[in-house]
Design a protein around this motif. Structure first.
Motif, short mmCIF file in Angstrom:
data_model
loop_
_atom_site.label_atom_id
_atom_site.label_comp_id
_atom_site.label_asym_id
_atom_site.label_seq_id
_atom_site.Cartn_x
_atom_site.Cartn_y
_atom_site.Cartn_z
N ALA A 211 0.82 -1.22 0.00
CA ALA A 211 0.00 0.00 0.00
C ALA A 211 0.84 1.26 0.00
O ALA A 211 0.31 2.37 -0.08
N ALA A 212 2.19 1.08 0.11
CA ALA A 212 3.12 2.20 0.16
C ALA A 212 2.74 3.21 1.25
O ALA A 212 2.78 4.42 1.04
N ASP A 213 2.36 2.68 2.40
CA ASP A 213 1.93 3.56 3.50
C ASP A 213 2.33 2.91 4.83
O ASP A 213 2.24 1.69 4.98
N LEU A 214 2.77 3.74 5.81
CA LEU A 214 3.12 3.21 7.12
C LEU A 214 1.85 2.90 7.91
O LEU A 214 0.90 3.68 7.88
N PRO A 215 1.79 1.75 8.62
CA PRO A 215 0.59 1.45 9.41
C PRO A 215 0.52 2.37 10.64
O PRO A 215 1.53 2.94 11.06
N ALA A 216 -0.68 2.45 11.22
CA ALA A 216 -0.89 3.30 12.40
C ALA A 216 -0.02 2.86 13.56
O ALA A 216 0.37 3.66 14.41
N LEU A 217 0.31 1.54 13.57
CA LEU A 217 1.15 1.00 14.64
C LEU A 217 2.48 1.71 14.74
O LEU A 217 3.09 1.78 15.80
N LEU A 218 2.98 2.20 13.61
CA LEU A 218 4.31 2.80 13.60
C LEU A 218 4.26 4.31 13.45
O LEU A 218 5.23 4.94 13.05
N GLU A 219 3.09 4.92 13.74
CA GLU A 219 3.00 6.38 13.78
C GLU A 219 3.58 6.86 15.12
O GLU A 219 3.54 6.12 16.11
N PRO A 220 4.11 8.09 15.18
CA PRO A 220 4.70 8.60 16.43
C PRO A 220 3.75 8.49 17.62
O PRO A 220 4.20 8.30 18.75
#
Lengths: 266, 264
Positions: B225-234
């Protein structure tokens, strides 16, 4: 009045240093020790048996390396099966495996000291205990040589030194005489007799002669079970000229094994 | 303690009076061994003759001690930190981890449109080393070591700390010192999870299971998806920290499972 230490008056809570009841231990998927009954007190005990009799697996279980698959095992009065705390038993344990890996870059002294540290000996006593253990196995001249420069017999003796460094109450030696020359074997028998006076020593070996000469008791196992237990003199009495072997003890050994196999076949 | 002997008895003993019978001498000697006061009294009652004998003996002993070579002192044993921590052959596993992280960093450098691959792989970085730390293959003397009282959770934690000490700086460098909390906290949480799960199914299997699960559930979809999951948001850093603490505490409760090294 002479001061009596608490160690001298402590009640012996365990009649047997090693007490196995219906012990079962796996080696891989195979049940190498299958329903073994064994009671050993102080003294030098020789463990004899043909290849694949389960000697090494039994040694591993007694050294608390392998977990028993069934039955009860009590060492020095403490159960060591299941989830029991093994530390008190391990502190009083000396073990020389059949094939012991080692760190080639360590010197003999560093290796024995590292093992003493792992056995949780008091730090202040380690250097002198290490020196004493190395002296007792006759490696003093090679104490500061790296392990990779030692011959097979010397490595074996370094292994014995690490096993006795903590003055164990229970000493397990798996094939200790492999690679020792005849003179060293005589010295080793002397050391065994010395160690056996106040601790339980179990020596696994193929050399029936060593057992007859240095042990107070002989334990014979086959296919994971106890076949025979008795003194070296009664082992010798079991055989006669008709049995295979070059010495009286060897004839006794083969007589017992042959009789056991005949009974098992019936 | 027995009753102190009279000064008269002590004087008779010091003068080796033949009138003192053997039983009294014995009981007196036993008392003297344990009583410093009476020894001092005895020293005061000694005759000139015995003082002369003692002085002669002391002089000869001193001369003999001075003549003999000094007893050899047992050589001091040094156990450098290197030997205690790195007796295990963890280094190949660490080297592999470093190589994978370097590849991930290069991938990010040349394909900036992808989400940070280093950040996605960071939680898994310590796991190969941790798995190797609790297996018999990693330590040539495993059979000797596993029969000693030091074997247990403490040894596993010490080795895990060694792995983290090597992996964490590599992670920081590979991530370009950006988002340090999100680099490190998930990797600590995964390390604790590997130990906790390992207490039930073996550390080796636990590490593999966690790596497979994270790769299929998070890494692969994120790259697709070329997107970081919410798990790895600051924002989730706090949750990772809390998870690490909880998992570590639970691991300590399971200490009994680590008393024996796995045999296979």
């Amino acid at each position: 009045m002479r001061a009596v230490t608490t160690a001298e008056t402590a009640a012996t809570t365990h009649p047997w240093a090693i007490h196995a009841q219906a012990l079962k231990v796996r080696a891989g998927r195979h049940l190498a020790v299958d329903g073994l009954e064994l009671r050993l007190g102080d003294g030098v005990h020789g463990l004899l048996g043909p290849n694949g009799a389960g000697k090494t697996t039994l040694m591993r279980a007694l050294a608390t390396v392998a977990r028993p698959a069934g039955g009860n095992l009590t060492l020095l009065g403490r159960p060591v099966d299941g989830r029991a705390d093994l530390r008190p038993v391990r502190r009083a344990l000396g073990y020389l495996p059949q094939h012991f890996g080692f760190y080639p870059r360590f010197t003999v002294r560093e290796f024995v000291a590292y093992m003493a540290w792992l056995k949780e000996m008091p730090k202040a006593g380690i250097p002198s205990a290490v020196q004493r253990a190395i002296d007792r196995v006759g490696l003093s001249a090679k104490a500061d040589a790296r392990l990779k420069t030692l011959s097979g017999g010397m490595l074996r003796r370094a292994g014995i030194a690490q096993a006795i460094v903590n003055d164990p109450q229970m000493l397990l030696l798996d094939e200790p005489t492999v690679g020792l020359d005849p003179e060293q074997r005589l010295d080793f028998r002397e050391l065994l007799r010395d160690l056996g006076t106040d601790s339980c020593v179990l020596v696994s070996t193929h050399l029936v002669e060593d057992v007859a000469a240095a042990c107070t008791e002989v334990v014979l196992v086959n296919e994971g079970r106890l076949v025979w237990q008795g003194t070296p003199a009664s082992l010798i009495a079991q055989g006669d000229a008709g049995h295979a072997g070059d010495s009286a003890a060897e004839r006794g050994y083969s007589a017992i094994l042959r009789r056991h196999r005949a009974e098992a076949a019936r | 303690m027995s009753i102190h002997p009279t000064l008269k008895t002590i004087s008779r003993y010091a003068a080796s009076d033949p009138g003192l019978d053997e039983a009294s001498v014995w009981s007196l000697e036993v008392h003297l061994e344990g009583c410093a006061d009476c020894r001092a009294r005895l020293a005061g009652s000694t005759t000139d003759e015995s003082r002369a004998v003692i002085a002669t003996i002391a002089g000869r002993l001193d001369a003999q001690i001075a003549a003999d070579p000094a007893p050899p002192r047992p050589a001091k044993v040094r156990l450098p930190l290197r030997q205690r921590l790195f007796v295990t052959t963890l280094l190949p596993w660490i080297a592999m981890t470093v190589a994978v992280l370097a590849a991930a960093a290069l991938l990010n450098h040349f394909l900036p449109q992808l989400p940070s691959v280093v950040l996605l792989l960071a939680p898994l970085a310590p796991l190969p080393g941790v798995a190797a730390a609790w297996s018999r293959r990693a330590d040539p003397a495993w059979e000797l070591v596993s029969s000693t009282p030091a074997t247990g959770l403490t040894m596993l934690l010490r080795r895990t700390a060694a792995v983290l000490a090597l992996v964490v700086p590599v992670l920081a460098v590979a991530g370009g010192f950006q988002q340090l909390a999100l680099m490190l906290l998930p990797s600590l949480a995964f390390t604790a999870a590997a130990l906790l799960l390992g207490s039930a199914i073996g550390v080796h299997r636990a590490a593999i299971a966690l790596m497979v699960a994270w790769t299929t559930v998070v890494v692969a979809p994120s790259i697709a998806a070329a997107d970081l999951p919410a798990l790895l948001e600051p924002a989730s850093a706090g949750a990772w920290a809390a998870l690490t603490v909880v998992l570590t505490a639970l691991t300590f409760l399971r200490a009994a499972s680590f008393r024996r090294l796995p045999l296979s």
